[in-house]
Write a protein that holds these residues in place. Structure first.
Motif, mmCIF file in Angstrom:
data_model
loop_
_atom_site.group_PDB
_atom_site.id
_atom_site.type_symbol
_atom_site.label_atom_id
_atom_site.label_comp_id
_atom_site.label_asym_id
_atom_site.label_seq_id
_atom_site.Cartn_x
_atom_site.Cartn_y
_atom_site.Cartn_z
ATOM 1 N N ASP A 252 0.807 -1.217 0.000
ATOM 2 C CA ASP A 252 0.000 0.000 0.000
ATOM 3 C C ASP A 252 0.842 1.270 0.000
ATOM 4 N N HIS A 253 2.177 1.129 -0.010
ATOM 5 C CA HIS A 253 3.066 2.287 -0.144
ATOM 6 C C HIS A 253 3.505 2.506 -1.597
ATOM 7 N N LEU A 254 2.919 1.786 -2.519
ATOM 8 C CA LEU A 254 3.373 1.834 -3.911
ATOM 9 C C LEU A 254 3.351 3.259 -4.462
ATOM 10 N N GLN A 255 2.235 3.949 -4.349
ATOM 11 C CA GLN A 255 2.145 5.308 -4.885
ATOM 12 C C GLN A 255 3.058 6.263 -4.131
ATOM 13 N N LEU A 256 3.233 6.028 -2.854
ATOM 14 C CA LEU A 256 4.130 6.862 -2.052
ATOM 15 C C LEU A 256 5.567 6.735 -2.548
ATOM 16 N N LEU A 257 5.996 5.531 -2.855
ATOM 17 C CA LEU A 257 7.343 5.307 -3.373
ATOM 18 C C LEU A 257 7.526 5.987 -4.723
ATOM 19 N N ARG A 258 6.514 5.958 -5.557
ATOM 20 C CA ARG A 258 6.622 6.613 -6.855
ATOM 21 C C ARG A 258 6.769 8.123 -6.717
ATOM 22 N N ARG A 259 6.145 8.684 -5.707
ATOM 23 C CA ARG A 259 6.208 10.137 -5.517
ATOM 24 C C ARG A 259 7.564 10.611 -5.011
ATOM 25 N N SER A 260 8.368 9.720 -4.466
ATOM 26 C CA SER A 260 9.633 10.131 -3.841
ATOM 27 C C SER A 260 10.686 10.548 -4.849
ATOM 28 N N ASP A 261 10.603 10.050 -6.093
ATOM 29 C CA ASP A 261 11.598 10.322 -7.148
ATOM 30 C C ASP A 261 12.979 9.780 -6.789
ATOM 31 N N CYS A 262 13.088 8.918 -5.776
ATOM 32 C CA CYS A 262 14.393 8.373 -5.388
ATOM 33 C C CYS A 262 14.774 7.209 -6.305
ATOM 34 N N PHE A 263 16.075 6.952 -6.381
ATOM 35 C CA PHE A 263 16.557 5.869 -7.234
ATOM 36 C C PHE A 263 16.339 4.497 -6.598
#
Length: 565
Positions: A252-263
């Motif tokens: 459920d953190h999938l969209q959150l990870l996408r928003r981070s822009d981290c590598f």
């Protein structure tokens, strides 16, 4: 190839294999270190599964214990293997087996190619590090730690206390300024090789072997000696909670990870199938090119930490119970407590309900039952009038009552005859509005038909309890809003304090009261108090009453007629 990856693996070897193949598929060489605590059979199977990948090799194994030297030693060996085997590698990226690339590997390579001389490693002096948890900042570099914090916690704490007591300190090697930061770095070949080939490496290694958590300080300190350009940040998204434990990312953190822009992100739950599928197999849905910006999701993590540690006002969740001081307020909304009013006025509860529109309860902390409004036995939230359930935790009962009736102002009665276990919480609650008429407990005694010796003992007991409550109310730490009158001064002009109470409940000045609740007949009350004094019990909390009648009453003698000319 300009990028090489070191992976420190100790669990979830299946996921580690999947991620290693993902790196290698983009032409990135990978050196894997597997914790020596992994059994030999499992290790051999894992290694055999990757035999078909020429770009994936393994380094000598070390035992890796949290806070110990093993993790740093494992990193050194894997880095030496990387630099020796792959001469084209310009940047070495340190990752764990639970790290997951969030963007196409080609973007990371391009990002590093544009910054060929830059080292990405979080590196700050101990005085500038606000995130350490556990009370050890500079002391982790000056004390000795022969005992494991994980498995020998008692010995660890006692030995630290002993060193502090006798003033025992280690000497920091000349020229070293201790720095700390994230373990997950990306160093250039020049900086990394300079650290590993340092003529004084044996001195540095001997010193850092006894430092607490050296993997957060070894490379962070030595990189400052050799790097020509350091960006003190990690390219890996790694979040920690208020206890210093890493946040774990789930599906459920999938969209959150996408928003981070981290590598790269750490730490991914090994069973987060959607996350692994999205970032390892669906390159079309990978994030767009952008500067890594974990600050975009910092607000969400800060809010999560606050919710866990502070929570919503008046709602104590299991993550904070029963830790004292972790509650965010005793209750969630203002409420009113009336001490001594129902004893003085015969119809106070229905009068107050009509005047304010509030829910007015009786003595909800009475010893036989909780006297809910309208004689209810169960109210909002399934709160029962059972005194055993209520007194198991009076503060929780009060908090639940106010929480479950949000939007409706609650009023209830309280007195010395009630259970006193909740008085500390009442006094410390900024939402409480407590109005007290001292000595009113004497009115029911005055109107009762009991032996005077019993009345005297009961009066002494009630006065002692009320006096203790008043002492708490007047304590300097009390946060409740308090108004206190003696019974004698209240009945002299009751309308003024009643108007003040009504205005306070309404939150704004109300129209003037047109009627007051019916006061109990106090004829002979002054003589009753004098009789108590004569028996050796001095009811000082009631105030001064004349002996004839409790209050001045109009004379019933007819007035003389007179003429007006």
């Amino acid at each position: 190839m300009s990028l090489g990856v070191i992976m420190l693996v100790h669990t979830a070897l299946g996921r580690a294999e999947q991620v290693a193949r993902h790196w290698a598929a983009s032409g990135v060489p990978v050196v894997i270190h597997v914790d020596k605590k992994v059994d030999r059979k499992t290790y051999k199977e894992f290694r055999a599964a990757l035999n078909d990948e020429q770009e994936i090799i393994f380094s000598k194994r070390h035992y890796c214990e949290w806070g110990g030297w093993g993790i740093t030693a494992a990193t050194q060996l894997a880095a030496e293997r990387m630099l020796e085997r792959f001469s084209d590698v310009r940047h070495v990226f340190l990752a764990s087996g639970s790290c997951l690339p969030l963007r196409p590997v080609s973007e990371l390579i391009g990002y590093l190619d544009a910054r060929p001389r830059t080292d990405f490693i979080e590196s700050a002096t101990t005085s500038d590090v606000p995130w350490t948890v556990g009370g050890l900042d500079i002391e982790r570099f000056t004390l000795r730690f022969p005992f494991s914090w994980k498995t020998q916690r008692g010995l660890f704490d006692k030995y630290v206390a002993l060193q502090r007591k006798i003033g025992l300190k280690r000497r920091i090697p000349a020229g070293l300024v201790p720095h700390m930061g994230s373990q997950w770095w990306c160093l250039t070949r020049q900086t990394l090789s300079a650290i590993l080939e340092d003529p004084d490496r044996h001195i540095n290694d001997r010193y850092f072997r006894k430092v607490w958590i050296p993997d957060e300080s070894y490379f962070q300190t030595l990189a400052r000696q050799y790097s020509s350009k350091i960006e003190s940040r990690s390219l890996t998204l790694s979040k920690f909670d208020f206890q210093g434990k890493p946040h774990i990312f789930y599906d459920d953190h999938l969209q959150l990870l996408r928003r981070s822009d981290c590598f790269v992100a750490r730490k991914i739950w090994p069973h987060a199938d959607r996350v692994y599928q999205a970032f390892l197999t669906d390159e079309a849905s990978a994030m767009k090119q952008a500067e890594p910006n974990p600050g975009k999701i910092d607000r969400i993590f800060s809010k999560a930490v606050e919710r866990r540690t502070r929570g919503r006002p008046g709602l104590i969740m299991q993550s904070r119970f029963p830790n004292k001081g972790w509650e965010n307020g005793v209750t969630c909304a203002p409420y009113s407590v009336f001490h001594g009013f129902t004893e003085l006025f015969e119809d106070f509860e229905p009068w107050l309900s009509k005047a304010t529109g509030s829910k007015v309860h009786g003595h909800i902390f009475a010893k036989d039952r909780a006297e809910f409004a309208n004689g209810q036995t169960v109210i909002n939230g399934g709160l029962s009038d059972d005194p055993l359930l209520r007194d198991y935790s009076g503060a929780a009962f009060l908090g639940n009552l106010i929480w479950n009736t949000r939007g409706e102002h609650q009023c209830f009665q309280f007195g010395p005859q009630d259970s006193q276990k909740v008085t500390e919480k009442l006094c410390s609650d900024a939402n409480a509005q407590i109005s007290v008429i001292t000595g009113s407990w004497a009115v029911p005694l005055f109107r009762s038909n009991r032996n005077f010796s019993e009345l005297r003992r009961e009066a002494a007991k009630l006065q002692r309890i009320e006096n203790a409550f008043l002492t708490q109310l007047r304590n300097q730490w009390t946060k409740a809003r308090i108004r206190i009158w003696t019974m004698a001064e209240f009945i002299e002009r009751p309308m003024e304090p009643l108007q003040t109470i009504i205005d306070e409940i309404g939150g704004a000045p109300q129209s003037r009261l047109k009627e007051a609740p019916k006061m109990a007949d106090l004829t002979g009350f002054g003589q009753f108090l004098q009789n108590l004094k004569n028996q050796g019990m001095h009811p000082h909390l009631t105030g001064d009453f004349p002996i004839d009648n409790g209050i001045a009453t109009p004379s019933k003698k007819p007035r003389r007629p007179y003429l007006v000319k």
